[in-house]
Each structure stands twice: as structure tokens, then as C-alpha cells.
Motif scaffolding. Structure first.
Motif, PDB file in Angstrom:
ATOM      1  N   GLN A   1       0.827  -1.203   0.000  1.00 25.23           N
ATOM      2  CA  GLN A   1       0.000   0.000   0.000  1.00 25.23           C
ATOM      3  C   GLN A   1       0.868   1.262   0.000  1.00 25.23           C
ATOM      4  O   GLN A   1       0.558   2.225  -0.694  1.00 25.23           O
ATOM      5  CB  GLN A   1      -0.922  -0.009   1.215  1.00 25.23           C
ATOM      6  CG  GLN A   1      -2.077   0.935   0.996  1.00 25.23           C
ATOM      7  CD  GLN A   1      -3.090   0.839   2.090  1.00 25.23           C
ATOM      8  OE1 GLN A   1      -3.052   1.605   3.022  1.00 25.23           O
ATOM      9  NE2 GLN A   1      -3.993  -0.093   1.975  1.00 25.23           N
ATOM     10  N   LEU A   2       1.966   1.202   0.730  1.00 24.18           N
ATOM     11  CA  LEU A   2       2.898   2.337   0.753  1.00 24.18           C
ATOM     12  C   LEU A   2       3.466   2.583  -0.645  1.00 24.18           C
ATOM     13  O   LEU A   2       3.515   3.730  -1.119  1.00 24.18           O
ATOM     14  CB  LEU A   2       4.025   2.048   1.752  1.00 24.18           C
ATOM     15  CG  LEU A   2       5.007   3.179   2.019  1.00 24.18           C
ATOM     16  CD1 LEU A   2       4.314   4.334   2.726  1.00 24.18           C
ATOM     17  CD2 LEU A   2       6.164   2.682   2.882  1.00 24.18           C
ATOM     18  N   ILE A   3       3.862   1.496  -1.313  1.00 24.71           N
ATOM     19  CA  ILE A   3       4.387   1.618  -2.684  1.00 24.71           C
ATOM     20  C   ILE A   3       3.296   2.207  -3.588  1.00 24.71           C
ATOM     21  O   ILE A   3       3.546   3.090  -4.405  1.00 24.71           O
ATOM     22  CB  ILE A   3       4.867   0.236  -3.197  1.00 24.71           C
ATOM     23  CG1 ILE A   3       6.112  -0.207  -2.420  1.00 24.71           C
ATOM     24  CG2 ILE A   3       5.148   0.264  -4.690  1.00 24.71           C
ATOM     25  CD1 ILE A   3       6.537  -1.643  -2.678  1.00 24.71           C
ATOM     26  N   GLY A   4       2.075   1.674  -3.440  1.00 23.70           N
ATOM     27  CA  GLY A   4       0.956   2.151  -4.260  1.00 23.70           C
ATOM     28  C   GLY A   4       0.696   3.628  -4.058  1.00 23.70           C
ATOM     29  O   GLY A   4       0.528   4.379  -5.032  1.00 23.70           O
ATOM     30  N   VAL A   5       0.717   4.088  -2.818  1.00 23.49           N
ATOM     31  CA  VAL A   5       0.473   5.509  -2.529  1.00 23.49           C
ATOM     32  C   VAL A   5       1.585   6.356  -3.158  1.00 23.49           C
ATOM     33  O   VAL A   5       1.322   7.409  -3.755  1.00 23.49           O
ATOM     34  CB  VAL A   5       0.368   5.754  -1.003  1.00 23.49           C
ATOM     35  CG1 VAL A   5       0.384   7.238  -0.681  1.00 23.49           C
ATOM     36  CG2 VAL A   5      -0.912   5.132  -0.462  1.00 23.49           C
ATOM     37  N   GLY A   6       2.824   5.856  -3.058  1.00 23.65           N
ATOM     38  CA  GLY A   6       3.951   6.575  -3.652  1.00 23.65           C
ATOM     39  C   GLY A   6       3.780   6.720  -5.157  1.00 23.65           C
ATOM     40  O   GLY A   6       3.942   7.817  -5.722  1.00 23.65           O
ATOM     41  N   LEU A   7       3.432   5.619  -5.806  1.00 28.70           N
ATOM     42  CA  LEU A   7       3.262   5.629  -7.264  1.00 28.70           C
ATOM     43  C   LEU A   7       2.084   6.520  -7.661  1.00 28.70           C
ATOM     44  O   LEU A   7       2.170   7.295  -8.627  1.00 28.70           O
ATOM     45  CB  LEU A   7       3.023   4.202  -7.776  1.00 28.70           C
ATOM     46  CG  LEU A   7       4.230   3.265  -7.753  1.00 28.70           C
ATOM     47  CD1 LEU A   7       3.790   1.812  -7.948  1.00 28.70           C
ATOM     48  CD2 LEU A   7       5.217   3.651  -8.845  1.00 28.70           C
ATOM     49  N   LEU A   8       0.992   6.415  -6.915  1.00 22.09           N
ATOM     50  CA  LEU A   8      -0.201   7.202  -7.250  1.00 22.09           C
ATOM     51  C   LEU A   8       0.067   8.696  -7.055  1.00 22.09           C
ATOM     52  O   LEU A   8      -0.325   9.512  -7.896  1.00 22.09           O
ATOM     53  CB  LEU A   8      -1.379   6.752  -6.370  1.00 22.09           C
ATOM     54  CG  LEU A   8      -2.739   7.352  -6.714  1.00 22.09           C
ATOM     55  CD1 LEU A   8      -3.166   6.984  -8.132  1.00 22.09           C
ATOM     56  CD2 LEU A   8      -3.812   6.870  -5.743  1.00 22.09           C
TER      57      LEU A   8
END
Lengths: 350, 270
Positions: free
Chosen positions: B186-193
Motif C-alpha cells: 500500500q505504501l508503494i501504491g500511494v507513492g506511485l499514485l
């Protein structure tokens, strides 16, 4: 050529008898040398564990003479009375090979399917090999026994699942926590089962153990044994925020940890899983505590049910293990006879 | 013979995802008791035609194939499968294939609907727009993996609480590890988003068009805010374990269910 096995094990011999014949690692090479010289056998391996003492011999002589000779000289070596050897069993030919393969696979062990015996057998074989007590035939038979044990382990579920209360607790801990090395255990009450459970968790590398008991000196004794730390029974709650597992077995007449007390304790604890092993009878922990978030509560019956199930399951797997072993014996005997050494005593399956 | 159409490659991959889904049901029923490489092999084999379909479409377009819904969904699914194949290096994470396969199959079938594969009026993206679309779709893939870890957590946790025997027999990873994976993805996803949405401003700065607020932009902002709040709650208020697994799963269900509609409603993003 035939393989002859003589020995005694937990199945029929008492621990008093087994310890009289036990051979330490240090003594093993000398004992092998002496018995081989006196009995004049070409190849020999001696296995000595807490549950069995067995001599494996590859020979070309009539079994009866050799059995008597081996028993007599082994008894003399262990400075034991000759009549004690009446407890010895002797298996030869296919039965002897079958026995070895079953021993290697853990099928003759006290806990069916346990793996420690394979390591002990390999070590005993290695000692015999290093001191040149084995030859082409025993090497072949033992190597095949190790392969058979590997096949039994990989193709069946004989070694799967915990078979004791302590092992079940450890398995549950490993389903919850990523790495036991980073987690702390608290033992409440210094009973026998809680000690075993704590030891089992310690063997899997838990970070530290805190022991608390109504009698502080007993807590200190156990903590010393477990290389942990003792805390007074009135102070155990102070440690609660830092622990991940509780093994509880106090002699409390009722729940000494009820839901209200737990909610209070959890308020000062970060959000992370807490494993509660309640092995006390009557129970120490109110079962409704198990409904709280992040709490995984198991009582003695839960753990026993897990252990019983796996013991039964292992028992059911034994038939499949035996089938693998018989097929490996067939191949071994064929191989030995084609090499001219003749497993030659290729007595029919029984 | 003509080189097969990229949709045919994708259909082949979806077929393999279907077989993997059927096998997943079998593994679910068996309670994940034995290490099994069947799903790994199926998803690895499916990865090849899936990659082939993206390359074929990308070569034809001359850019990363994320110009319509079909391509976008195909790209997200490819990211999820690729991430699974990386995770499967760890044997205990191999079972996550049984949780990912149904997602790959059902959304793959959905993506194959011809209406979703419309050629846009101006299919040629600038590099910045390609980067924008790619980063955002990658973030959805990461959120999908977080939800997968969340579902695995809830399954294992349920067994530990109620069906103790199955929890012992199961070879799923420990719940603590699953929680960590869900949080990390989720952290990676938030970063990418965040990065992907950040490029929106650069796109408008480099474009003659004025900024237009449309459904997709509002939806993206809501999704970003939702995941950001989840991350903050995890870091600041200790939102972990059962509740986090539920939240990350529900958040992804929301994304998946509303992704199509908002895309079709947005003139800019259609």
C-alpha cells in the motif's frame, strides 16, 4: 551375504536396561573395534541413542552362531550380565533391512516420524565409515536407507504436524509471528507443561523468556534453566506491553485473567498479535478474551486436539511409508545380487 | 501465417488465468496444505502471452499501451502477475497465486469485452502522459497486491481463531508477515499514485489546454485521499492486523468497481 541387526529399544527394554548398553560418541570407535575383533565380522555399524542400541552387521556366516557371539561380546564390552541380553532382538535378511529402513524413517521411534533419529543414524554410520568398519555391502545398504528415509519424508505426511502440546503451541506461534527471534515469551506459573512449552519455543529461537510464579524462588530456578528472567507475581503486568506470547499454567482456582483485566492491559500495548497458551486446569484465562482483536487464545484441549489429530494422521501414513520402503528394499536386493554380493538372502516379503 | 493479434495473446493468457482459478478453488478446499507449484507454472506460462500482447500492442502504438480501458486493465493485471512471480521466490508466498488468479481471470475476461478496446481520438501520448498513465496503473497493481495480502491475512486469521486444525495444516505465511506485505504494497501504491497524479500538473503546464476538472480527476483524488488516510492511520494510529486487512481489501474493491464507470464518464480519460 545377509544383514543382521541385534539390539534393544524402547519397545521392549526399560530405560534401566538401555542405559546399561548405551555407548557414548566418545566410546563408539573403540567398542566397534573390540566387538569386530572378537566376533570376526567384516562390516559393522553401532547405533546408540536414548531409545535404542543396535548393531548392524553384514556377514556370510550362519545367523545363529553370530547372534550369540555378538550378544555375548557386546554384553562383556558393556560389563553387563549375559542374561540381560535375553531382551535383545535379532533380525536378519530382508527383515533386518526393513528394520533399518524403518528406523531411518522414524517409523520405529517413540514419536512416529520424528527426524532426529536419521541424523543420529547418519552420525553412527559416519563414525563406522571413518574408522573403516564398513565395506561395500553396509555402505550400499545404509546409503539406500538414507534415500528411503528421504523418500518417506518427501512423499508422505509422516513427519508433518505437531504431536505434542508443546509442539502444537510452537506451530501456532509460527503461524502468527513472522520470526520468533524477535518475540518475547512470558511464562505464568512454573509447571511441567509450561516449562516444556517454553523450552520448545526457546528451541525455535524466541528472543527472551520471562518467568513469573507465585513462589518467586521457583520462578528464579526456571528462569535460570531457560536463561530467562524472573519477575515477581505481583509485577508481571508491568511486562505485558513488551511480550508477544503468554504460556499460563498457574494453580489459580478460577480465571485469574478476565476480559476486563485484559482490556485494561491491552490499552497500554501496541497493536500487534498476542498468543495466549492457557494450559492450566482449571483455566487461567477467561475464554471471552479470545474474542478481542489481535488475541489468539488456545487452551489445553485445543492443543491436545491438534496433537492427537497429527498422531493419528501419522499412523495412517505408515502403510504408505511401508510401501515405499518395500519398493526400495526390492531395488536394493536386486542391486546387491546383481553385484554378486547377493542380498543374496533375498527372503520373500512378509 | 499472420502473427496473432495482441488480443489473441491476451485471450490465451486469460484462458490460463481461468485454469489457474479453477485450480485455486481446489487449493482453497484443500486448505493450502502442501507446497504446490502448479499455480506458479500456470501463471508463469500465462505471463509470456500476456507480455507478448502488451509488446505487440505497444509496438503497434509506438508507446506504452495504456490508451484505453482494455489496455489499462491488461497492464494492471500484467503488473500484478509480474509482482506475484517475483514474490513466489519465497515458497510460502507462492500460495498468493491462488488469491491473485481469480482477480486476473475475472478482470481479464472483463477487459476482453470489445467495447473497452476503442481506439481513442488521439491515441498518441506524449512521454509525460504515458508516464502519468503508467505510474497510476502501477499503483493500482500495488493496491491489488495489498488487497491480496489482506485477503490472505483474513483467511489465515479466521482459521487461527475458529478452525485451529486447518490453521496448523495450512502453509500460508504467518499473519504478521501478511500484514507487513499488505502495508508495504500500500505504501508503494500511494507513492506511485502520488507521483502519477503529480504529473497531471506537468501535463497541463506543457499543454495549451486549460485545466478541466472531470469525474476521473475527482475520483482519482478520492482514491488518493482514501489510501493516504489509510497509510496515515496505519503509521499514526496503529491501524494494523484485522482492521487494516479489511480496509485495504474494501478500498481495492471500491477502486475496481468504480474504475470502469469513471473512465467511461470522463471525456478526457476515455
Amino acid at each position: 551375504m545377509s544383514l543382521l541387526v541385534i539390539g534393544l529399544s524402547h519397545h521392549q527394554a526399560s530405560v534401566e536396561l538401555r542405559e546399561r548398553f548405551a555407548v557414548t560418541d566418545y566410546q563408539l570407535p573403540a567398542v566397534l573395534t573390540e566387538i569386530r575383533q572378537k566376533t570376526d565380522v567384516e562390516e559393522m555399524v553401532l547405533l546408540s541413542t536414548c531409545n535404542r542400541v543396535e548393531i548392524y552387521v553384514a556377514h556370510d556366516r550362519p545367523d545363529e552362531n553370530l547372534i550369540d557371539s555378538l550378544k555375548r561380546h557386546f554384553a562383556a564390552n558393556r560389563q553387563s550380565q549375559a542374561e540381560a541380553t535375553a531382551e535383545f532382538y535379532a533380525l536378519s535378511g530382508r527383515s533386518g533391512i526393513r528394520h533399518l529402513f524403518r528406523v531411518a524413517s522414524g517409523l520405529e521411534s517413540m514419536i512416529l516420524g520424528e527426524t532426529e533419529i536419521l541424523g543420529q543414524l547418519k552420525q553412527s554410520y559416519q563414525v563406522a565409515l571413518q574408522h573403516r568398519h564398513t565395506g561395500r555391502r553396509l555402505n550400499r545398504i545404509f546409503q539406500t536407507a538414507f534415500r528411503a528415509a528421504k523418500q518417506v519424508r518427501t512423499k508422505t505426511d509422516i513427519q508433518r504436524g505437531p504431536c505434542s502440546v508443546a509442539a502444537a503451541a510452537v506451530e501456532l506461534a509460527e503461524r502468527i509471528f513472522d520470526n520468533l527471534q524477535d518475540h518475547r515469551v512470558m511464562v505464568l506459573g512454573a509447571g511441567d507443561t509450561s516449562e516444556k512449552t517454553a523450552r520448545a519455543l526457546l528451541s525455535r529461537g524466541v528472543k527472551s523468556i520471562i518467568v513469573s510464579n507465585r513462589t518467586y524462588t521457583r520462578a528464579q530456578e526456571l528462569a535460570d534453566e531457560l536463561q530467562g528472567r524472573a519477575v515477581r507475581f505481583d509485577d508481571w503486568a508491568d511486562e505485558f506491553s513488551r511480550i508477544d506470547m503468554v504460556v499460563s499454567s498457574t494453580a489459580s482456582p478460577g480465571y485469574f485473567l478476565n476480559r476486563e483485566r485484559f482490556v485494561e492491559l491491552l490499552a497500554h500495548r501496541p497493536s500487534r498479535p498476542l498468543l495466549l497458551i492457557d494450559i492450566a486446569v482449571p483455566r487461567d484465562i477467561d475464554p471471552t478474551v479470545g474474542y478481542l482483536e489481535n488475541i489468539y487464545l488456545y487452551n489445553i484441549d485445543d492443543l491436545k486436539a491438534i496433537a492427537d489429530y497429527h498422531r493419528n494422521r501419522r499412523k495412517q501414513e505408515e502403510t504408505q511409508c511401508d510401501a515405499i520402503i518395500e519398493s526400495m528394499i526390492d531395488k536394493l536386493l536386486l542391486d546387491l545380487s546383481s553385484r554378486g554380493g547377493a542380498g543374496a538372502d533375498s527372503s520373500p516379503r512378509s | 501465417m499472420d502473427w496473432p493479434d495482441d488480443r489473441l495473446w491476451f485471450a490465451l493468457a486469460v484462458g490460463l488465468y481461468g485454469i489457474s482459478t479453477v485450480y485455486s478453488i481446489f487449493l482453497w478446499r484443500r486448505g493450502f496444505q502442501r507446497y504446490d507449484s502448479t499455480i506458479l507454472v500456470l501463471l508463469l506460462v500465462a505471463f509470456l502471452p500476456h507480455t507478448g500482447s502488451l509488446i505487440t500492442r505497444g509496438v503497434a502504438l509506438g508507446q506504452i499501451p495504456v490508451t484505453n480501458l482494455y489496455e489499462a486493465v491488461s497492464f494492471i493485471l500484467w503488473v500484478m502477475n509480474a509482482a506475484y512471480l517475483v514474490f513466489s521466490i519465497w515458497s510460502r508466498l507462492r500460495f498468493s497465486g491462488a488469491f491473485i488468479s481469480p482477480l486476473l481471470f475475472f478482470f481479464g475476461v472483463f477487459a476482453l469485452m470489445p467495447e473497452l478496446d476503442q481506439t481513442p481520438e488521439n491515441p498518441h501520448f506524449t512521454g509525460l502522459i504515458s508516464l502519468h498513465a503508467t505510474l497510476i496503473l502501477l499503483s493500482y497493481g500495488a493496491f491489488g497486491l495489498s488487497a491480496t495480502a489482506g485477503i490472505m491475512f483474513l483467511t489465515q486469521e479466521h482459521d487461527l481463531r475458529h478452525n485451529k486444525l486447518r490453521a496448523i495444516q495450512s502453509l500460508l505465511p504467518p499473519i504478521e508477515q501478511l500484514d507487513a506485505i499488505a502495508g508495504m504494497m500500500q505504501l508503494i501504491g500511494v507513492g506511485l499514485l502520488t507521483t502519477g497524479l503529480g504529473t497531471t500538473f506537468l501535463i497541463y503546464l506543457n499543454s495549451a489546454n486549460a485545466f478541466q476538472l472531470d469525474v476521473k480527476i475527482i475520483w482519482s483524488a478520492i482514491v488518493w485521499l482514501m489510501y493516504l488516510l489509510l497509510m496515515l492511520a496505519r503509521c499514526r494510529y496503529d491501524l494494523k492486523g484485522h482492521r487494516f486487512a479489511q480496509c485495504t481489501t474494501l478500498a481495492f474493491v471500491f477502486v475496481i468497481l468504480t474504475f470502469w464507470g469513471t473512465n467511461l464518464m470522463s471525456a478526457t480519460h476515455q
